[in-house]
Write an enzyme that holds these catalytic residues in place. Structure first.
Site, mmCIF file in Angstrom:
data_model
loop_
_atom_site.group_PDB
_atom_site.id
_atom_site.type_symbol
_atom_site.label_atom_id
_atom_site.label_comp_id
_atom_site.label_asym_id
_atom_site.label_seq_id
_atom_site.Cartn_x
_atom_site.Cartn_y
_atom_site.Cartn_z
ATOM 1 N N GLY A 417 45.184 34.555 37.448
ATOM 2 C CA GLY A 417 45.780 34.442 38.525
ATOM 3 C C GLY A 417 44.909 34.660 39.817
ATOM 4 O O GLY A 417 43.918 34.182 39.815
ATOM 5 N N SER A 418 45.316 35.176 40.966
ATOM 6 C CA SER A 418 44.728 35.026 42.188
ATOM 7 C C SER A 418 43.585 35.885 42.336
ATOM 8 O O SER A 418 42.775 35.688 43.258
ATOM 9 C CB SER A 418 45.639 35.250 43.452
ATOM 10 O OG SER A 418 46.764 34.213 43.483
ATOM 11 N N VAL A 419 43.207 36.684 41.328
ATOM 12 C CA VAL A 419 41.751 37.455 41.415
ATOM 13 C C VAL A 419 40.711 36.335 41.103
ATOM 14 O O VAL A 419 39.575 36.839 41.479
ATOM 15 C CB VAL A 419 41.874 38.487 40.411
ATOM 16 C CG1 VAL A 419 42.936 39.696 40.809
ATOM 17 C CG2 VAL A 419 42.091 37.992 38.858
ATOM 18 N N ILE A 420 41.069 35.024 40.720
ATOM 19 C CA ILE A 420 39.858 34.372 40.572
ATOM 20 C C ILE A 420 39.580 33.563 42.100
ATOM 21 O O ILE A 420 38.549 32.899 42.140
ATOM 22 C CB ILE A 420 40.202 33.115 39.796
ATOM 23 C CG1 ILE A 420 39.048 32.564 39.199
ATOM 24 C CG2 ILE A 420 41.073 31.961 40.136
ATOM 25 C CD1 ILE A 420 38.223 33.475 38.152
ATOM 26 N N LYS A 421 40.351 33.711 43.048
ATOM 27 C CA LYS A 421 40.299 33.156 44.191
ATOM 28 C C LYS A 421 38.902 33.127 44.848
ATOM 29 O O LYS A 421 38.292 32.173 45.513
ATOM 30 C CB LYS A 421 41.498 33.323 45.250
ATOM 31 C CG LYS A 421 42.647 32.527 44.815
ATOM 32 C CD LYS A 421 43.996 32.723 45.641
ATOM 33 C CE LYS A 421 45.241 32.267 45.106
ATOM 34 N NZ LYS A 421 46.118 32.569 45.875
#
Length: 675
Positions: A417-421
């Protein structure tokens, strides 16, 4: 007459010497063959070379079978027999007298180490006709070992090593050797309800009455003897022990056993030992493992089995009535090695307890040294029960639990999810496709890149007021911004950037962790798949440890550290260097603080010290067209100032728990407790 005798001797000598040139009848030639058979352990052919008198005294089984059994029992290998040949003068005398004495040396390796000895072989020249005369060996048991020439028994004693302990960074125990109860029965105490009591004991110990009877019917058993049932129970199992002690006939004694003080909290990382299986026994060295030995089954217990187990002490000796024992070989016992990890038992427990039965995984590291502080998988199981015999009902419960407590989640990979951003941002900053100050015009909550996408659209959770720059996109977790940037840079460039962050390769870590993947094919040729990967959906997957390690890039001037698990490892080593510039690393670091102060991780503002981090909510869809359903929630957080711990946490099935906010709450509360 003397002249005739002398002439016959000369003729015989010349005949034998002549034959020796053809390698037929010299004592050297025959003993060479005998030694060759001996070195090859072909004992039956050795027996054929013995004198008739020796064969009459020692039957085949007394030599061949005894050799075979002794050599097998002692694990004899690398056998080498050498001897001293006679001089010309000695050979002449031997030929005249028909007997030869050859001193020899035997060298070999055994289960207790090297053995060597010196002995003498006597050979006799025998045969009715001159052309049939051969040298034969006078053999006795001294050829096996001189100490048993005149009788005596060869015996072996072994000393089991003490298994090495596993400790945390503060020398706190993760796996130790401590006193446990060995449960048994005193037959005379079973009373009038003997069968009923045995059934109760069998039920509590997860064994059959037939197994109990096997122990009780052993030849050595007396009514008032304590009969162990090969069941050990840790003292922490008070309820089970109290039930056992309440049954007539049971008794116990304290023995040394394996204990796991953290129980469920560290079960998956530490693992447990169990009795070796028949299949494992076939694969292992019989000199190292026996049928009753324990072996590391999972976790660190398995990963460091060779170092933890140690080496048995072995003594091979000869006993003879009325005489002192003679040691043939002895190998001192080597206790197992102590394994000191970088794990912090307090942090491990705090993170595990924070799950409160919810499913998920977390990794905690020191982002400045790379030391692993915790590896958590929830829910879990009690490794102490696994070691000493879990009941069938408890085992069935673990296997049928929908939250799969037996699954080690921290070794697995998940959609981030968005923790890869922050990683996506770093890739774009490094390859120049992202300008941190440039704002993208994004209208509405959805975006599609044209007809090639069909009906698929990227969605974001909130609209922006004006152009969206990198910091704003990070704070509001804007999926559309990252999708646009990824599509702009292209699949090859994005995949190349992910590979520099370690995707597609094994993590350089002592514990086996599944490699993170970009997609099932390893490429992102499809724009929709590329767009989804940029914000952690699609097919991209990463482990909690790898995710934590990736964030060290933003706290170490653009260098991603190598994770460490053992105290003996060098710390602060760089796994991938210069992934981004120090300036860009600081831009991302500052944006992660704003995620807490102004964005999606607002709960962390309640902490008594500043926290930075990134949230992520993963939509668990089987296809791109599937309706929204279950969700996993992520949060990667660390103290903004101290930067001495970083936690990457994922909680499963958060759709009814507030999404990723539940992970933010758990990480924040853990940081508050341990700081």
């Amino acid at each position: 007459m003397k002249r005739v005798t002398l002439l016959l001797s000369i003729i015989l000598f010349l005949f034998i010497v002549g034959c020796s040139k053809d390698d037929e009848v010299t004592p050297h030639n025959q003993f060479d063959t005998f030694v060759d058979h001996w070195n090859d352990q072909v004992f039956s052919q050795m027996y054929e070379m013995l004198t008739p008198e020796t064969q009459q005294e020692y039957a085949v089984d007394e030599m061949v079978d005894r050799y075979t059994k002794i050599y097998e029992d002692l694990k004899i290998s690398d056998l080498n027999i050498s001897y001293t040949k006679l001089s010309e003068e000695e050979l002449e005398i031997a030929l005249e007298e028909g007997t030869a004495t050859l001193p020899f040396t035997a060298e070999m390796n055994s289960m207790a180490g090297p053995i060597s000895f010196e002995y003498e072989a006597t050979l006799e020249l025998q045969g009715e006709e001159e052309e049939e005369m051969k040298w034969y060996v006078n053999w006795d048991p001294g050829f096996i070992f001189p100490e048993i020439k005149d009788g005596g028994e060869i015996r072996i004693t072994t000393t089991d090593p003490i298994r090495g302990e596993i400790l945390d960074r503060n020398q706190m125990p993760l796996a130790i050797n401590d006193m446990v109860w060995e449960v048994g029965i005193v037959p005379a105490w079973l009373g009038d309800n003997e069968e009923q009591n045995k059934e109760k004991i069998a039920s509590l110990l997860n064994m059959s009455v037939e197994q109990i009877d096997t122990y009780l019917n052993a030849d050595w058993v007396q009514p008032d003897y304590f009969v162990p049932l090969n069941k050990l129970i840790p003292k922490s199992e008070e309820e089970l022990l109290n039930e056992l002690w309440a049954i007539d006939g049971t008794d116990g004694r304290e023995v040394l056993g394996r204990v796991y003080p953290l129980g469920e909290a560290a079960a998956h990382v530490v693992g447990y030992i169990r009795q070796i299986t028949a299949e494992q026994l076939e694969e292992k060295d019989p000199a190292v493992y026996g049928p009753n030995d324990m072996i590391g089954n999972t976790g660190l217990e398995r990963a460091y089995e060779e170092r933890l187990k140690g080496d048995k002490g072995v003594r091979i000796y000869v006993t003879k009535d009325g005489e002192e024992e003679v040691t043939l070989a002895e190998k001192e016992v080597q206790n197992g090695e102590k394994i000191v990890t970088t794990i912090d038992a307090n942090i491990q427990e705090e993170i595990y307890n924070s799950y409160d039965g919810e499913a998920g995984t977390a990794a905690a590291i020191d982002p400045k040294s790379g030391e692993t502080l915790a590896l958590v998988s929830s829910p879990s199981y009690d490794p102490n029960e696994m070691v000493y015999g879990i009941t069938q009902s408890k085992w069935d419960s673990l296997q049928n639990d929908p939250k799969t407590p037996l699954l080690n989640r921290f070794t697995a990979t998940y959609a981030p999810g968005s923790v890869i951003k922050p990683v996506s941002a770093a890739i774009g900053l490094q390859n120049g496709t992202i300008d941190p100050d440039e704002g993208l015009e994004i209208n509405g909550l959805t975006w599609s890149n044209g007809e090639g996408w069909g009906e698929y659209e990227v969605t974001r959770v909130s609209e922006s007021n004006g152009p969206v720059d990198l910091t704003d996109a990070m704070v509001r977790s804007d999926n559309i911004y990252f999708a646009m940037q990824a599509v702009d840079m292209g699949g090859k460039a994005f995949v190349s950037g992910l590979e520099k962050f370690g995707f597609g390769e094994s993590i350089p870590f002592e514990y086996p962790i599944t490699a993170s993947t970009v997609s099932t094919s390893g490429a992102l040729n499809d724009q929709v798949l590329l767009a989804n990967a940029s914000y952690g959906q699609g097919e991209i997957e990463i482990s909690s440890l790898h995710l934590a390690v990736a964030y060290t890039t933003f706290l170490n001037n653009g260098n991603m550290l190598k994770p460490a698990l053992l105290e003996s490892e060098k710390t602060g080593e760089v796994w991938q260097e210069e992934l981004i510039s120090a300036e860009n690393a600081e831009i991302i670091n500052e944006s992660l603080r704003k995620v807490v102060t102004d964005g999606t991780a607002s709960y962390a503002k309640n902490a008594s010290f500043p926290i930075s981090g990134k949230t992520g909510t993963v939509e668990l869809k089987l296809t791109l067209d599937e309706e929204d359903g279950a969700q996993n929630g992520w949060f990667v957080g660390y103290p903004s100032d101290d930067q001495d711990i970083l936690i990457a946490m994922m909680v499963e099935q958060v759709q009814d728990l507030g999404g990723s906010s539940i992970a933010v709450e758990k990480v924040t509360d853990v940081l508050e407790k341990i700081k």
